[in-house]
Every structure is written in C-alpha cells, then in structure tokens.
Design a protein around this motif. Structure first.
Motif, PDB file in Angstrom:
ATOM      1  N   VAL A  92      41.449  56.348  41.223  1.00 13.36           N
ATOM      2  CA  VAL A  92      41.638  55.129  42.015  1.00 13.36           C
ATOM      3  C   VAL A  92      42.845  55.221  42.951  1.00 13.36           C
ATOM      4  CG1 VAL A  92      40.527  53.643  40.309  1.00 13.36           C
ATOM      5  CG2 VAL A  92      43.001  54.053  40.149  1.00 13.36           C
ATOM      6  N   GLY A  93      43.538  56.353  42.953  1.00 13.06           N
ATOM      7  CA  GLY A  93      44.692  56.498  43.825  1.00 13.06           C
ATOM      8  C   GLY A  93      45.949  55.887  43.247  1.00 13.06           C
ATOM      9  N   ALA A  94      47.020  55.910  44.082  1.00 13.36           N
ATOM     10  CA  ALA A  94      48.331  55.515  43.570  1.00 13.36           C
ATOM     11  C   ALA A  94      48.811  54.161  44.062  1.00 13.36           C
ATOM     12  CB  ALA A  94      49.370  56.578  43.946  1.00 13.36           C
ATOM     13  N   GLY A  95      48.124  53.537  45.008  1.00 20.82           N
ATOM     14  CA  GLY A  95      48.639  52.315  45.596  1.00 20.82           C
ATOM     15  C   GLY A  95      47.693  51.138  45.518  1.00 20.82           C
ATOM     16  N   ALA A  96      47.490  50.499  46.680  1.00 18.68           N
ATOM     17  CA  ALA A  96      46.675  49.286  46.737  1.00 18.68           C
ATOM     18  C   ALA A  96      45.244  49.533  46.281  1.00 18.68           C
ATOM     19  CB  ALA A  96      46.684  48.722  48.161  1.00 18.68           C
ATOM     20  N   GLY A  97      44.745  50.751  46.483  1.00 16.84           N
ATOM     21  CA  GLY A  97      43.384  51.067  46.060  1.00 16.84           C
ATOM     22  C   GLY A  97      43.203  50.935  44.566  1.00 16.84           C
ATOM     23  N   ALA A  98      44.254  51.257  43.804  1.00 18.41           N
ATOM     24  CA  ALA A  98      44.181  51.138  42.348  1.00 18.41           C
ATOM     25  C   ALA A  98      44.067  49.675  41.936  1.00 18.41           C
ATOM     26  CB  ALA A  98      45.416  51.780  41.714  1.00 18.41           C
ATOM     27  N   ILE A  99      44.815  48.815  42.601  1.00 14.42           N
ATOM     28  CA  ILE A  99      44.763  47.384  42.297  1.00 14.42           C
ATOM     29  C   ILE A  99      43.383  46.826  42.634  1.00 14.42           C
ATOM     30  CG2 ILE A  99      45.720  45.131  42.899  1.00 14.42           C
ATOM     31  CD1 ILE A  99      48.386  46.591  43.448  1.00 14.42           C
ATOM     32  N   ALA A 100      42.877  47.198  43.797  1.00 11.31           N
ATOM     33  CA  ALA A 100      41.561  46.704  44.214  1.00 11.31           C
ATOM     34  C   ALA A 100      40.463  47.177  43.270  1.00 11.31           C
ATOM     35  CB  ALA A 100      41.268  47.174  45.636  1.00 11.31           C
ATOM     36  N   ALA A 101      40.566  48.430  42.824  1.00  9.04           N
ATOM     37  CA  ALA A 101      39.549  48.978  41.921  1.00  9.04           C
ATOM     38  C   ALA A 101      39.523  48.220  40.599  1.00  9.04           C
ATOM     39  CB  ALA A 101      39.815  50.467  41.685  1.00  9.04           C
ATOM     40  N   MET A 102      40.714  47.889  40.080  1.00  9.30           N
ATOM     41  CA  MET A 102      40.774  47.180  38.799  1.00  9.30           C
ATOM     42  C   MET A 102      40.274  45.751  38.956  1.00  9.30           C
ATOM     43  SD  MET A 102      41.499  47.829  35.680  1.00  9.30           S
ATOM     44  CE  MET A 102      40.660  46.645  34.631  1.00  9.30           C
ATOM     45  N   LYS A 103      40.513  45.136  40.096  1.00 11.80           N
ATOM     46  CA  LYS A 103      40.080  43.762  40.324  1.00 11.80           C
ATOM     47  C   LYS A 103      38.593  43.665  40.654  1.00 11.80           C
ATOM     48  CE  LYS A 103      44.496  41.850  41.953  1.00 11.80           C
ATOM     49  NZ  LYS A 103      44.519  40.648  41.083  1.00 11.80           N
ATOM     50  N   SER A 104      37.987  44.806  40.967  1.00  9.38           N
ATOM     51  CA  SER A 104      36.576  44.799  41.372  1.00  9.38           C
ATOM     52  C   SER A 104      35.632  44.502  40.217  1.00  9.38           C
ATOM     53  CB  SER A 104      36.202  46.157  41.980  1.00  9.38           C
ATOM     54  OG  SER A 104      36.180  47.176  40.982  1.00  9.38           O
ATOM     55  N   GLY A 105      36.105  44.683  38.990  1.00 13.73           N
ATOM     56  CA  GLY A 105      35.261  44.446  37.826  1.00 13.73           C
ATOM     57  C   GLY A 105      34.449  45.657  37.408  1.00 13.73           C
ATOM     58  N   ARG A 106      34.643  46.793  38.115  1.00 15.80           N
ATOM     59  CA  ARG A 106      33.878  48.002  37.789  1.00 15.80           C
ATOM     60  C   ARG A 106      34.576  48.883  36.756  1.00 15.80           C
ATOM     61  NH1 ARG A 106      33.333  47.882  43.491  1.00 15.80           N
ATOM     62  NH2 ARG A 106      34.853  49.571  43.693  1.00 15.80           N
ATOM     63  N   LEU A 107      35.776  48.483  36.353  1.00 14.48           N
ATOM     64  CA  LEU A 107      36.528  49.274  35.381  1.00 14.48           C
ATOM     65  C   LEU A 107      36.764  48.462  34.113  1.00 14.48           C
ATOM     66  CD1 LEU A 107      39.263  50.806  37.736  1.00 14.48           C
ATOM     67  CD2 LEU A 107      37.180  51.927  36.909  1.00 14.48           C
ATOM     68  N   ASP A 108      36.844  49.180  33.005  1.00 12.22           N
ATOM     69  CA  ASP A 108      37.150  48.535  31.726  1.00 12.22           C
ATOM     70  C   ASP A 108      38.649  48.506  31.458  1.00 12.22           C
ATOM     71  OD1 ASP A 108      34.363  48.158  30.818  1.00 12.22           O
ATOM     72  OD2 ASP A 108      34.330  50.355  30.855  1.00 12.22           O
ATOM     73  N   GLY A 109      39.362  49.376  32.145  1.00 16.38           N
ATOM     74  CA  GLY A 109      40.808  49.452  31.951  1.00 16.38           C
ATOM     75  C   GLY A 109      41.415  50.432  32.929  1.00 16.38           C
ATOM     76  N   ILE A 110      42.698  50.692  32.750  1.00 14.18           N
ATOM     77  CA  ILE A 110      43.397  51.562  33.685  1.00 14.18           C
ATOM     78  C   ILE A 110      44.584  52.225  32.989  1.00 14.18           C
ATOM     79  CG2 ILE A 110      44.988  49.786  34.531  1.00 14.18           C
ATOM     80  CD1 ILE A 110      44.549  50.960  37.373  1.00 14.18           C
ATOM     81  N   SER A 111      44.894  53.444  33.406  1.00 12.75           N
ATOM     82  CA  SER A 111      46.110  54.144  32.966  1.00 12.75           C
ATOM     83  C   SER A 111      46.907  54.417  34.228  1.00 12.75           C
ATOM     84  CB  SER A 111      45.761  55.456  32.257  1.00 12.75           C
ATOM     85  OG  SER A 111      46.937  56.178  31.914  1.00 12.75           O
ATOM     86  N   HIS A 112      48.005  53.682  34.387  1.00 10.33           N
ATOM     87  CA  HIS A 112      48.740  53.767  35.655  1.00 10.33           C
ATOM     88  C   HIS A 112      50.214  53.474  35.402  1.00 10.33           C
ATOM     89  CE1 HIS A 112      48.745  54.001  40.034  1.00 10.33           C
ATOM     90  NE2 HIS A 112      47.424  54.154  40.005  1.00 10.33           N
ATOM     91  N   ALA A 113      50.974  53.318  36.486  1.00  6.19           N
ATOM     92  CA  ALA A 113      52.414  53.078  36.389  1.00  6.19           C
ATOM     93  C   ALA A 113      52.813  52.011  37.395  1.00  6.19           C
ATOM     94  CB  ALA A 113      53.182  54.377  36.637  1.00  6.19           C
ATOM     95  N   ASP A 114      54.070  51.626  37.371  1.00  7.14           N
ATOM     96  CA  ASP A 114      54.574  50.647  38.331  1.00  7.14           C
ATOM     97  C   ASP A 114      54.654  51.262  39.735  1.00  7.14           C
ATOM     98  OD1 ASP A 114      54.951  48.293  36.896  1.00  7.14           O
ATOM     99  OD2 ASP A 114      56.839  49.020  36.034  1.00  7.14           O
TER     100      ASP A 114
END
Length: 362
Positions: A165-187
């Motif tokens: 999902v990338g490192a920036g805004a794309g990661a946020i959009a992907a998680m908000k899209s409802g297509r993911l069950d979770g995420i492993s990321h950082a601040d």
C-alpha cells in the motif's frame, strides 16, 4: 621584480582563473519512503543545501518501499539506500556486497492493527489466517514484522495476504477503502488511522512491551546502506554525504520544531501536519543515531588482544591501553572501505537469533 616576470605572473593567474571548477561528484540515493521520520534527515539536508555546500550532487529517488530500495542498490541505479538493516542480512548470504554505513535506530515503530470488527474477536496471531493485511510492500521491514507475528502461531507467509500500500497517503486510503482486514505500518500513517478509528492496534512496537513481544528486544532497525564497491570507488563523496546527514540529524534535534517543520514538504503529511509534528517531536527525545558504533570503535581504536611477552625470562601479560580518545563530536565517519558494517554486532545477533525460525528471515 622585472616587468617581464610581472607579466608572466599575471598571465599564469589569468589562466588559472579560467580553469573550470572541479565537477561535483554525483550520488544517487534511493529511499524507501521519504516521509518516514527516520529518513527525514535526507530531506532536511537537501533543503538546507548541505550537500551542495559539501560539493556533492545528490539525486534523491523516493521508491516508496525498502524492497524497491534494495533492488535499486543491487541493480546499481542507486549508490546509497535508506531502508531497513535486515536487507543486509538477506543479501549478504547471496554474495551481494551490500553493507550498512549507518544504523539509524533500534526499532521501526511498527504497529499492527485490525479493523474494529476483527480486533473485537482477536485472541491470538492464529486469528490472522486468511486476512488481507496492508504493508508498505511485500518483503519490506513492516511485512517482516507481520510475518514475525504470525510465526508465533506457526503460520507461514502463505497464510496471510500481504498487500503493498506504499508509505504515505496511499496506505491511509487503502485501509479506509474497506478492502483490507488490517495493516502493518508506522507513523505518521498509523497515528492517523488510529485517530480516525479505522484500526485498533494489536501489536505496538512504539512501546517497550511491544518491542519485547514482537522482536524479543531492541534490534538493528532503519539504516543507511551502500555497497562495498561504492564505498571504495566514491569514498570521499560517501564520506561527505554521511557527514551532512549527521549535520541534519543534529539540526532536527536542536532547532525549534517550527523551523524543522518548515522544511518538511507538505506532501509528507497532507492534512495531518499536527500528527507528523507530534511524531517528529517524540523522536527528538531520542539520542542521535548509532553510527555503527561498535564498528567505529574498531576502526578508530582497534581492540588489542592480551599477548604474552618475555621480560627477563618471565612471561607477563600485556595490558592494552584503556584510554580511548572520544569519537568526533559531530560524528563524522572517517571510515575505511574495510570498516563497513556487513553483519550485526554480537548483541544484535542475539536479538535476531531468537527470530531465526520465522520464515521471512530464512
């Protein structure tokens, strides 16, 4: 002095003045997510003109993931890479001359979170089987964090779907899209998702307890990597580059936070400047990065083994001198090409050995 000699001297000076200045040596940098706070000194040094002042022409390419950073480094399109230390562990056994020239931190601050619905029923890593989990990129350090978690339940990489999902805004959009069950990321991505109620953390390595649970303790985290061949062929340029990175770290730690934030591109934080600033402020309380400290000590002050020597027919043990002059106060790396950091110190190896059963590290 005769008139003739004066004219000759003037001609020499004019000719010397017309000589073009030596061209700045060029370095190509690949960074696995320029907006990540650990790698921010690269942007700060560039914005403050440090590289230009040092006589080096630096090209920065944000490749958005550590995996692509490693590919650029190995493929030769990058001279230096900003990514996780574990790439060295993966690549050295394959005969690739990737080395660490600076260790930035001892944790990534990885957070593994699930949607509220999944978090409500979560009991153990075994529950993650079949989930679609967002990561910066498959094979990245944050993907490895996910693999370490599921390995605790005997699951393999095939049991969870890692979605890049990338490192920036794309990661946020992907998680908000409802297509993911979770995420492993950082601040700052994680803080935004938690604030908006999109995820609930199940593992948080921003805390001491989280680090101990997932990694068994502190470890070699974010790093600056290169290749031995580059450090030999471009030794002066690499030296100059690293010196400016340390200058940028010091600026970030000591300058007013408003001055630091003024140099951060708005694209790094989008509408979440406050979150990014809080994250950056929290990181300012930590010490300056570990610049392969045990390696530097070895380079500047070689460890001497106790040796026996004869004195008047008697054998005595020679005690090595304990005095060690301090390292340069600005942490300048006067390293030799042999003083790169291909493998972790004994202390760090101990941390990784506890994780050696994880399929991602094999």
């Amino acid at each position: 002095m005769s008139l003739g000699r004066v004219l000759i001297a003037l001609i020499v000076l004019l000719v010397a003045g017309e000589r073009p200045a030596a061209a700045a040596e060029s370095l190509s940098i690949a960074v696995g997510g320029a907006n990540i706070v650990a790698y921010l000194p690269l942007t700060i040094a560039s914005e403050l003109g440090y590289f230009k002042a040092a006589g080096i022409d630096v090209t920065i390419n944000d490749v958005q993931s550590g995996t692509k950073m490693a590919e650029a480094l190995v493929g030769g399109s990058a001279d230096i890479g900003f990514g996780s230390y574990e790439h060295v562990i993966h690549l050295r056994p394959k005969g690739l001359d990737v080395v660490c020239i600076m260790l930035i931190n001892h944790t990534y601050g990885a957070v593994i979170g699930l949607t509220k619905e999944h978090a409500a029923t979560y009991k153990s890593p075994a529950d993650l089987k079949g989930y679609r989990m967002g990561v910066i990129a498959p094979g990245s350090a944050l993907d490895v964090a996910l693999q370490l978690l599921i390995a605790k339940a005997g699951l393999s990489h095939d049991d969870v779907v890692s979605v890049g999902v990338g490192a920036g805004a794309g990661a946020i959009a992907a998680m908000k899209s409802g297509r993911l069950d979770g995420i492993s990321h950082a601040d700052p991505v994680i803080s935004r998702l938690i604030r908006d109620g999109d995820i609930v953390p199940i593992v948080d390595t921003r805390t001491e307890a989280g680090i101990k649970y997932l990694y068994n303790g502190l470890f070699a985290g974010s790093a600056v990597l290169s290749k031995e061949s580059v450090t030999k062929e471009h030794a002066q340029a690499v030296q100059a580059f690293m010196t400016q990175i340390i200058r940028a770290f010091r600026f970030m730690k000591t300058a007013p936070i408003d001055q630091v934030m003024a140099l951060v591109p708005a694209a790094y934080y989008g509408p979440d400047k406050d979150i990014y600033q809080r994250t950056l402020t929290g990181n300012r309380t930590t010490e300056l990065p570990t610049i392969a400290l045990d390696l530097l000590l070895q380079c500047f002050h070689p460890v001497q083994d106790k040796r026996k020597r004869r004195r008047g027919g008697r054998t005595s043990r020679h005690r090595p001198r304990r005095h060690r002059p301090p390292l340069p106060t600005d942490a300048v790396l006067h390293y030799a090409s042999s003083c790169t950091f291909p493998f972790p110190s004994a202390a760090i190896r101990g941390r990784w050995s506890a994780l050696s059963d994880a399929s991602a590290l094999v």
